[in-house]
Design a protein around this motif. Sequence first.
Motif, mmCIF file in Angstrom:
data_model
loop_
_atom_site.group_PDB
_atom_site.id
_atom_site.type_symbol
_atom_site.label_atom_id
_atom_site.label_comp_id
_atom_site.label_asym_id
_atom_site.label_seq_id
_atom_site.Cartn_x
_atom_site.Cartn_y
_atom_site.Cartn_z
ATOM 1 N N ARG B 133 0.659 -1.239 -0.004
ATOM 2 C CA ARG B 133 0.065 0.202 0.026
ATOM 3 C C ARG B 133 0.969 1.368 0.039
ATOM 4 O O ARG B 133 1.509 1.416 0.818
ATOM 5 C CB ARG B 133 -0.912 -0.026 1.323
ATOM 6 N N PHE B 134 0.739 1.999 -1.018
ATOM 7 C CA PHE B 134 1.520 3.307 -1.282
ATOM 8 C C PHE B 134 0.689 4.375 -0.789
ATOM 9 O O PHE B 134 -0.494 4.590 -0.912
ATOM 10 C CB PHE B 134 2.128 3.476 -2.680
ATOM 11 N N GLU B 135 1.400 5.387 -0.028
ATOM 12 C CA GLU B 135 0.966 6.857 0.219
ATOM 13 C C GLU B 135 1.914 7.748 -0.258
ATOM 14 O O GLU B 135 3.058 7.518 0.069
ATOM 15 C CB GLU B 135 0.751 6.917 1.616
ATOM 16 N N ARG B 136 1.326 8.991 -0.776
ATOM 17 C CA ARG B 136 2.314 10.192 -0.971
ATOM 18 C C ARG B 136 1.811 11.107 0.085
ATOM 19 O O ARG B 136 0.573 11.473 0.009
ATOM 20 C CB ARG B 136 1.986 10.526 -2.262
ATOM 21 N N ILE B 137 2.901 11.519 0.826
ATOM 22 C CA ILE B 137 2.794 12.291 1.951
ATOM 23 C C ILE B 137 3.293 13.749 1.826
ATOM 24 O O ILE B 137 4.536 13.720 1.401
ATOM 25 C CB ILE B 137 3.131 11.675 3.082
ATOM 26 N N ALA B 138 2.564 14.744 2.062
ATOM 27 C CA ALA B 138 3.289 16.014 2.055
ATOM 28 C C ALA B 138 4.289 16.160 3.195
ATOM 29 O O ALA B 138 4.008 15.909 4.393
ATOM 30 C CB ALA B 138 1.999 17.045 1.858
ATOM 31 N N THR B 139 5.551 16.759 3.166
ATOM 32 C CA THR B 139 6.419 17.027 3.937
ATOM 33 C C THR B 139 6.932 18.259 3.729
ATOM 34 O O THR B 139 6.893 18.991 2.763
ATOM 35 C CB THR B 139 7.441 15.978 3.760
ATOM 36 N N PRO B 140 7.587 18.719 4.913
ATOM 37 C CA PRO B 140 8.241 19.992 4.630
ATOM 38 C C PRO B 140 9.311 20.117 3.302
ATOM 39 O O PRO B 140 10.064 19.087 3.292
ATOM 40 C CB PRO B 140 8.783 20.406 5.797
ATOM 41 N N LEU B 141 9.496 21.310 2.781
ATOM 42 C CA LEU B 141 10.697 21.469 1.920
ATOM 43 C C LEU B 141 12.095 21.315 2.523
ATOM 44 O O LEU B 141 12.849 20.851 2.082
ATOM 45 C CB LEU B 141 10.621 22.936 1.155
ATOM 46 N N GLY B 142 12.276 22.054 3.640
ATOM 47 C CA GLY B 142 13.429 22.134 4.437
ATOM 48 C C GLY B 142 13.782 23.605 4.833
ATOM 49 O O GLY B 142 13.095 23.983 5.877
ATOM 50 N N VAL B 143 14.696 24.256 4.139
ATOM 51 C CA VAL B 143 14.900 25.450 4.589
ATOM 52 C C VAL B 143 14.816 26.453 3.496
ATOM 53 O O VAL B 143 15.263 26.349 2.273
ATOM 54 C CB VAL B 143 16.763 25.868 4.879
ATOM 55 N N ILE B 144 13.971 27.455 3.607
ATOM 56 C CA ILE B 144 13.590 28.504 2.736
ATOM 57 C C ILE B 144 14.340 29.978 2.978
ATOM 58 O O ILE B 144 13.944 30.183 4.100
ATOM 59 C CB ILE B 144 12.021 28.650 2.822
ATOM 60 N N ALA B 145 14.948 30.420 1.957
ATOM 61 C CA ALA B 145 15.783 31.656 2.127
ATOM 62 C C ALA B 145 14.722 32.739 1.578
ATOM 63 O O ALA B 145 14.272 32.578 0.313
ATOM 64 C CB ALA B 145 17.064 31.753 1.565
ATOM 65 N N VAL B 146 14.402 33.757 2.156
ATOM 66 C CA VAL B 146 13.419 34.925 1.510
ATOM 67 C C VAL B 146 14.458 36.049 1.552
ATOM 68 O O VAL B 146 14.898 36.482 2.708
ATOM 69 C CB VAL B 146 12.292 35.052 2.297
ATOM 70 N N ILE B 147 14.566 36.798 0.337
ATOM 71 C CA ILE B 147 15.375 37.901 0.295
ATOM 72 C C ILE B 147 14.341 39.093 -0.049
ATOM 73 O O ILE B 147 13.709 39.077 -1.014
ATOM 74 C CB ILE B 147 16.296 38.033 -0.821
ATOM 75 N N PHE B 148 14.363 40.069 0.896
ATOM 76 C CA PHE B 148 13.171 40.991 0.763
ATOM 77 C C PHE B 148 13.788 42.386 1.072
ATOM 78 O O PHE B 148 15.071 42.613 0.934
ATOM 79 C CB PHE B 148 11.926 40.608 1.319
ATOM 80 N N GLU B 149 12.871 43.377 0.716
ATOM 81 C CA GLU B 149 13.516 44.736 0.712
ATOM 82 C C GLU B 149 12.988 45.595 1.882
ATOM 83 O O GLU B 149 12.658 45.156 3.003
ATOM 84 C CB GLU B 149 13.420 45.523 -0.692
ATOM 85 N N SER B 150 12.001 46.801 1.514
ATOM 86 C CA SER B 150 11.629 47.705 2.664
ATOM 87 C C SER B 150 10.420 47.394 3.447
ATOM 88 O O SER B 150 10.498 47.903 4.282
ATOM 89 C CB SER B 150 11.388 49.256 1.760
ATOM 90 N N ARG B 151 9.558 46.426 2.921
ATOM 91 C CA ARG B 151 8.543 45.971 3.511
ATOM 92 C C ARG B 151 8.658 45.450 4.857
ATOM 93 O O ARG B 151 9.098 44.117 4.833
ATOM 94 C CB ARG B 151 7.451 45.516 2.929
ATOM 95 N N PRO B 152 8.736 45.919 6.236
ATOM 96 C CA PRO B 152 9.198 45.158 7.172
ATOM 97 C C PRO B 152 8.006 44.006 7.896
ATOM 98 O O PRO B 152 8.677 43.004 8.286
ATOM 99 C CB PRO B 152 9.149 46.077 8.349
ATOM 100 N N ASN B 153 6.941 44.136 7.180
ATOM 101 C CA ASN B 153 5.884 43.081 7.558
ATOM 102 C C ASN B 153 6.328 41.721 6.785
ATOM 103 O O ASN B 153 5.731 40.553 7.384
ATOM 104 C CB ASN B 153 4.656 43.454 7.222
ATOM 105 N N VAL B 154 7.224 41.848 6.027
ATOM 106 C CA VAL B 154 7.531 40.545 5.134
ATOM 107 C C VAL B 154 8.135 39.411 6.077
ATOM 108 O O VAL B 154 8.208 38.479 6.050
ATOM 109 C CB VAL B 154 8.303 40.771 3.935
#
Lengths: 443, 443
Positions: B133-154
Amino acid sequence: MMALGRLDMTSESALRIIATEDAGSDVAPLMQALGQRARQAARLIALAPEEQRNRALLAMAQALRSRAGSILAANAQDIADARAGGQNAAFIDRLLLDGERLDEVAIAVTSVAALPDPVGRVLATWTQPNGLRFERIATPLGVIAVIFESRPNVTADAGALCLKSGNAAILRAGSDSFRTSTEIAAALREGLEAAGLPGDAIQLVPTRDRAAVGAILTGLDGTIDVVVPRGGKSLVARVQSDARVPVFAHLDGNCHVYVHGAADLAMAREIVLNAKLRRTGVCGSAETLLVDEACASTHLAPLVEALLEAGCAVRGDAATQAIDARVTAATELDWATEFLDRIIAVKVVPGIDAAIDHIERYGSHHTEAIVTADEAAAGRFLSEVDSAIVLHNASTQFADGGEFGFGAEIGIATGRMHARGPVGVEQLCSFKYRVHGSGQIRP
Amino acid sequence: MMALGRLDMTSESALRIIATEDAGSDVAPLMQALGQRARQAARLIALAPEEQRNRALLAMAQALRSRAGSILAANAQDIADARAGGQNAAFIDRLLLDGERLDEVAIAVTSVAALPDPVGRVLATWTQPNGLRFERIATPLGVIAVIFESRPNVTADAGALCLKSGNAAILRAGSDSFRTSTEIAAALREGLEAAGLPGDAIQLVPTRDRAAVGAILTGLDGTIDVVVPRGGKSLVARVQSDARVPVFAHLDGNCHVYVHGAADLAMAREIVLNAKLRRTGVCGSAETLLVDEACASTHLAPLVEALLEAGCAVRGDAATQAIDARVTAATELDWATEFLDRIIAVKVVPGIDAAIDHIERYGSHHTEAIVTADEAAAGRFLSEVDSAIVLHNASTQFADGGEFGFGAEIGIATGRMHARGPVGVEQLCSFKYRVHGSGQIRP
């Protein structure tokens, strides 16, 4: 039958191929043009109805048979060159086609035609309160480049999988199978054109110049969407390191079997022997056996003896060495090694946490199995081990797209992006959102 | 509210940030250590139960409120510097936080906690004839880097989305919002630790040194799984060009509305005005209007007049220029331009094929809409236009994760790999295969 291992090439020949690349000033414009043609063909293939793609696949199989004479003649030349170059018997065997093998290649293409259409599948559908109806629909990825080595059947297998999934393919064959692959590619083109599809949808790189590989890894000005390396570790490592486009691949298949304290011994023995020895050269073969100390007194000796009796060398920790004089000492390097041979590393671990930690530390995130009658332990192992495939009470040798029911695979991926595990035609698809409205505007 | 546009930064400031990067010999070890901590934290976050991740999100929201004083004080300093540096009013407005805006940031984090858990979803399940019996299960990606600018709420938005999806985050704030982002990040860490999770699961790069961006784009020795740039076009272009890891982004949002021959005029007018003018600075705003010549005699003039009356400049082909003297001539460049302003390019096309060809030639594969009462024409448009989002009888401004029902988005992607369209918490997941057996071995 299309699920090939990753041993298409000895690492020596891979190194040779990579090392002799030159600047290739003549190759650059050739490859750019090839990329442009692939991109143009991709759009037509993406929009071709299922029936037309399947008709092309059947015509391709027919052309492989009708062109058997020229394909086998080209193969005889490749084989003669390989013999003259001093290649070993295993290499010659990978390269060799005969009437029966060519027929298997044609059958494999036919079987791809019989797969369900991966394009246009409705992956999800929902309606928002404002009445907008959303559909997530599978679409082709675009242009897929496959870099492979001596097995000439990869030309047909990879071309067929790309076409089935609505993608164009750029195929780069190893130098040793260049003549054979060229003749096979001609048959694929004939099949495409017989069905009214562009022959450029499956293009074989028409040169042995090693600079073509480097050109592919640049993405050819955005015309290549993904690269699939099919070959030895040095090829895969080079592609993973240098490609400027996404790669579907695995570098290592350092797979583990963990015999938990609540494992049935008979089941454990069958699974361990199968996982290690059914075929040692495939990426899903087990390389390390972890035995829980809770059952070591009853299970370790029978498992080690069974492996030794089956002709498998055992490299063990102190507890394992105490079982039998034929067990040699495992080094730190052994835990991290994909032997791809009749060799296994064996360790006694103090419990499931230690087993998971060992796999996390030394493994390659490919395929791991736990043998246990304890459902809770199995649940923890399947959740916490971060590998593409985790199995409970089954052999790691099931790591294969055919065994998953995918029909065929273009390879196995250990990355976390887009495709993971066996890469079949569904994983060669992207998706888009179709939104159905009745005049909705956004407030 | 978390679906930000991509105008976090003027292209001038983006260029300044990129151009002043230096070798950063001090930054390299700092970033390596940061990457290592992120990878270690990622494993703990990936295994944290839903309840604990949600508890951390609520504690983060609470900490944002309890630390309002220091956050707003830091923001006042950033604002003072920006004013002294001669930044314009729009820039200051993006940077500015006040009590109300900070409360909105906290509310957004709380709303992420309320989303369904994307981790552990059963994406598919099936049984093979051998009983596996096979299941495909959602898992986290790992480490996500976000590069943003002036909006501090990001800082808070991106951190919350990564945590919800079981990922660790490395956040690189723009220099101009560095003090504010640092204080917000401290609140996020407090929330994580209050819930018993590692504070390193959301790390802000603790330096303004521009070399940190270059370090992130290398992937930090494999510790970063994906990079999400949130900023102006020059930042996105640089990340897309230089990153050695996958990128979720879109460079352009050159979106089209095609008014088909069978379009209802009133609906077309509402959709065109909304798609162009509701907000001109978002990536889903329409930039080109294509009108079918089958309805041009009745529809073109009312559509052009409505746009002109609403204060939108119109650049048209000859037929459009003939409508009104205020219409200027569209150049070749206009068809390819994302104006992000009260400007639209307008062209009469001879039919649906020409409309699709125009979009294929000049578009950016982001979002396109057809207005028509003809279901067959709509079906062709939705199938054949190769964009992340295709809409029938609805405004392109629905190109937004919130409008899709995703709750929030970290950005919109136009690539075909892994994520396409709005990137919500589900797209921040990978998957694995869990295989349940009863002793199966492979024949």
